[in-house]
Design an enzyme around this catalytic site. Structure first.
Site, PDB file in Angstrom:
ATOM      1  N   LYS A 195       0.871  -1.186   0.000  1.00 12.50           N
ATOM      2  CA  LYS A 195       0.000   0.000   0.000  1.00 12.50           C
ATOM      3  C   LYS A 195       0.907   1.235   0.000  1.00 12.50           C
ATOM      4  O   LYS A 195       1.461   1.591   1.021  1.00 12.50           O
ATOM      5  CB  LYS A 195      -0.886  -0.015   1.262  1.00 12.50           C
ATOM      6  CG  LYS A 195      -2.225   0.667   1.101  1.00 12.50           C
ATOM      7  CD  LYS A 195      -2.170   2.141   0.768  1.00 12.50           C
ATOM      8  CE  LYS A 195      -1.976   3.006   1.977  1.00 12.50           C
ATOM      9  NZ  LYS A 195      -1.878   4.449   1.637  1.00 12.50           N
ATOM     10  N   GLU A 269       8.900   1.031  11.200  1.00 14.91           N
ATOM     11  CA  GLU A 269       9.951   2.044  11.002  1.00 14.91           C
ATOM     12  C   GLU A 269       9.252   3.390  11.114  1.00 14.91           C
ATOM     13  O   GLU A 269       8.484   3.767  10.233  1.00 14.91           O
ATOM     14  CB  GLU A 269      10.567   1.916   9.609  1.00 14.91           C
ATOM     15  CG  GLU A 269      11.186   0.574   9.308  1.00 14.91           C
ATOM     16  CD  GLU A 269      12.603   0.442   9.832  1.00 14.91           C
ATOM     17  OE1 GLU A 269      13.137   1.425  10.375  1.00 14.91           O
ATOM     18  OE2 GLU A 269      13.154  -0.659   9.706  1.00 14.91           O
ATOM     19  N   CYS A 303      12.914  10.669   7.694  1.00 13.03           N
ATOM     20  CA  CYS A 303      12.728  10.166   9.070  1.00 13.03           C
ATOM     21  C   CYS A 303      13.986  10.352   9.897  1.00 13.03           C
ATOM     22  O   CYS A 303      13.916  10.605  11.090  1.00 13.03           O
ATOM     23  CB  CYS A 303      12.328   8.699   9.026  1.00 13.03           C
ATOM     24  SG  CYS A 303      13.403   7.726   7.974  1.00 13.03           S
ATOM     25  N   GLU A 400       8.554  15.948  15.637  1.00 15.59           N
ATOM     26  CA  GLU A 400       9.064  15.815  14.285  1.00 15.59           C
ATOM     27  C   GLU A 400       8.316  16.798  13.376  1.00 15.59           C
ATOM     28  O   GLU A 400       7.097  16.734  13.271  1.00 15.59           O
ATOM     29  CB  GLU A 400       8.825  14.373  13.815  1.00 15.59           C
ATOM     30  CG  GLU A 400       9.471  14.068  12.501  1.00 15.59           C
ATOM     31  CD  GLU A 400       9.205  12.643  12.048  1.00 15.59           C
ATOM     32  OE1 GLU A 400       8.062  12.169  12.203  1.00 15.59           O
ATOM     33  OE2 GLU A 400      10.132  12.015  11.533  1.00 15.59           O
TER      34      GLU A 400
END
Ligand code: NAP
Ligand code: MG
Length: 491
Positions: A195, A269, A303, A400
């Site tokens: 996906k 992750e 990331c 973040e």
């Protein structure tokens, strides 16, 4: 790292030229509409629904893409299940042939993939050309090499594929994140339902066609496009044996809760808030380039972005002055222009999130600095941004931002650097700049991070495992470690 280019890969770059961004778009063929990739062909969705994907640099639509509902996901998982029996029994050396072929075909079509990745996602062409696509091919080559060596990788054990892998990936490195998951899954004899992210599905769909041309048996690789609910259906499907997710910590936690108690295997992750630590003995010019690369590469949609700069107090003023001057030279704009350093923000939603957190930083009292660059009138763009006077409790030091925004703090001693560096819920990556080898090792021992780069940043190699601690997730991708999540009987 002395050059102006933020990203300098060690993998051979793709060799191609075009005169203008208009000419670049002629290099790719984009269909008006895309179906779901199930059992080796494009299928109309049972949902009968489509969404459109746009070029974030122009806000123009590129194509309509099928939105998979639960029935569609079920079809894809069943196709993967049906293909699983023969794929797992296919000898490793035969599976390797498919993967080597796929890797070579990616190299041959690197121009097309690079332009498509940049058009759909907004990243600078020099990054998709010199970083993403060469690395995608490298991951396929690397895992092709493992396919017939699993019993040597785990001597005395009996590695077996898990079955059907449901893989959900984000929009920041669409094909690269796909390769990190698909290459080890197929090499180990699993079949896949992927996906991709809603805003960047085109390269996964182009890759799906490539797998058919490579002769990969039908059903071994399937793509269900759509947004969050499509991903949730895939994760929840009882026919999925292994869930691999890359994305935000919030969604990762939701997935972990949703499959708790089921026999499904899981790797996550997730996000990061990496510290980039610069000591007073660091090679300053290289460190400036490293810090710039660390946070402005891919607009900071990374990331492992070095989003918190910790600079030793004795050089802080000098370092920050130099950094500001360097920011003035960054070229922000058309992602298809080969000289662009900072491209488009991936979506309007992400631009809003970045803007909101930057406003919070100003309200919290940090000092903002942005270069005097002009942004294009259309499309989603954000100026490279520095915050000085940031304290550890500020939201811009904790959350973040996933954009081109660097929060700068200072420290006096190595112990203080460690304390500040580790003061987040994350633990994905970190960078250290110093000429003292012993200090690098001392820092690496104490930094809570899956990857520690020393005197460099954002370096990737398929042989090297990548992954996080704490809220950055668990499990490793890359290297021999990257085989483990797709095998039983290996521990
Ligand atoms: P996200 O919102 O978590 O989305 C990631 C993927 O999950 C997308 O395909 C998304 O679909 C899908 N999704 C959304 N809700 C879901 C649900 N309830 N169940 C299953 N799937 C669902 O993250 P993002 O904003 O796309 O990506 C940015 C995040 O990824 C950042 O936090 C970044 O740090 C992290 N990231 C981590 C790594 C790593 O290796 N650690 C690498 C890259 C990115 P749609 O987007 O189509 O809605
Ligand atoms: Mg798009």
């Amino acid at each position: 790292m002395n050059e102006k280019t933020p990203a300098k890969p060690e993998i051979a770059p793709v060799d191609f030229e075009y005169a203008s961004s208009r000419e670049a778009t002629d290099l790719v063929e984009i269909d008006d509409s895309y179906g779901l990739w199930i059992n080796g062909a494009s299928r109309s969705p049972a949902s009968k629904r489509y969404f459109s994907t746009i070029n974030p640099a122009t806000e123009e639509p590129l194509a309509r893409i099928a939105e998979a509902n639960e029935r569609d996901v079920d079809r894809a998982v069943k196709a993967a299940r049906k293909a699983s029996d023969s794929w797992r029994r296919t000898p490793g050396k035969e599976r390797a042939k498919y993967l080597f072929r796929i890797a070579r075909m990616i190299q041959e079509r690197a121009r097309e993939f690079a332009v498509l990745e940049t058009l759909d996602g907004g990243k600078p062409i020099k990054e998709s050309r010199d970083f993403d696509i060469p690395l995608v091919a490298a991951y396929f080559f690397y895992y092709a090499g493992w396919a017939d060596k699993l019993e040597y990788a785990f001597p005395g054990l009996k590695p077996e594929p898990l079955g059907v892998a449901g893989q959900v990936i984000p929009w920041n490195f669409p094909l690269l994140m796909m390769s990190w998951k698909v290459a080890p899954a197929l090499a180990t004899g699993n079949t896949v339902v992927l996906k991709p992210a809603e805003t960047t599905s085109l390269t996964a769909l182009a890759f799906a066609r490539l797998t058919a041309e490579a002769g990969l048996p039908s059903g071994v690789f399937n793509v269900v496009t759509g947004a969050g609910p499509t991903g949730a259906s895939l994760v929840a499907h009882p026919g999925v044996d292994k869930v691999a997710f890359t994305g935000s910590t919030a969604v990762g936690k939701a997935i972990q809760r949703s499959i708790a108690g089921s026999p499904k295997h899981l790797t996550l992750e997730l996000g990061g808030k990496a510290p980039h630590v610069v000591f007073d003995d660091a090679p300053i010019d290289q460190a400036i380039e490293g810090v710039v690369n660390g946070i402005f590469f891919n607009q900071g949609h990374v990331c492992c972005a070095g989003s918190r700069l910790l600079v030793q107090e004795s050089i802080a003023d000098h370092f920050v002055d130099k950094l500001k001057r360097r920011l003035e030279t960054l070229r922000v704009g058309d992602p298809l222009d080969k000289n662009t350093d900072v491209g488009a923000i991936n979506s309007e939603a992400q631009l809003d999130k970045i803007t909101e957190l930057v406003d919070v930083g100003i309200e919290e009292g940090a000092g903002i600095y942005q270069p005097a660059c002009e942004l294009p009138d259309r499309g989603y763009f954000f100026k490279p941004t520095l915050f000085t006077g940031v304290s550890q409790s500020h939201r811009i030091a904790q959350e973040e931002i996933f954009g081109p925004v660097l929060s700068i703090m200072t420290f006096r001693t190595p112990a203080e650097a460690i304390e500040k560096a580790n003061n987040t819920p994350y633990g994905l990556s970190a960078g250290v700049w110093t000429t003292k080898g012993s200090r690098i090792l001392w820092m690496a021992d104490r930094l809570k991070a899956g990857v520690v780069w020393a005197n460099t940043y954002n370096k990737f190699d398929p042989a090297s495992p990548f992954g996080g601690y704490q809220e950055s997730g668990f499990g490793r991708e890359g290297g021999k470690h990257g085989l483990l999540p797709y095998l039983s009987g290996v521990r």
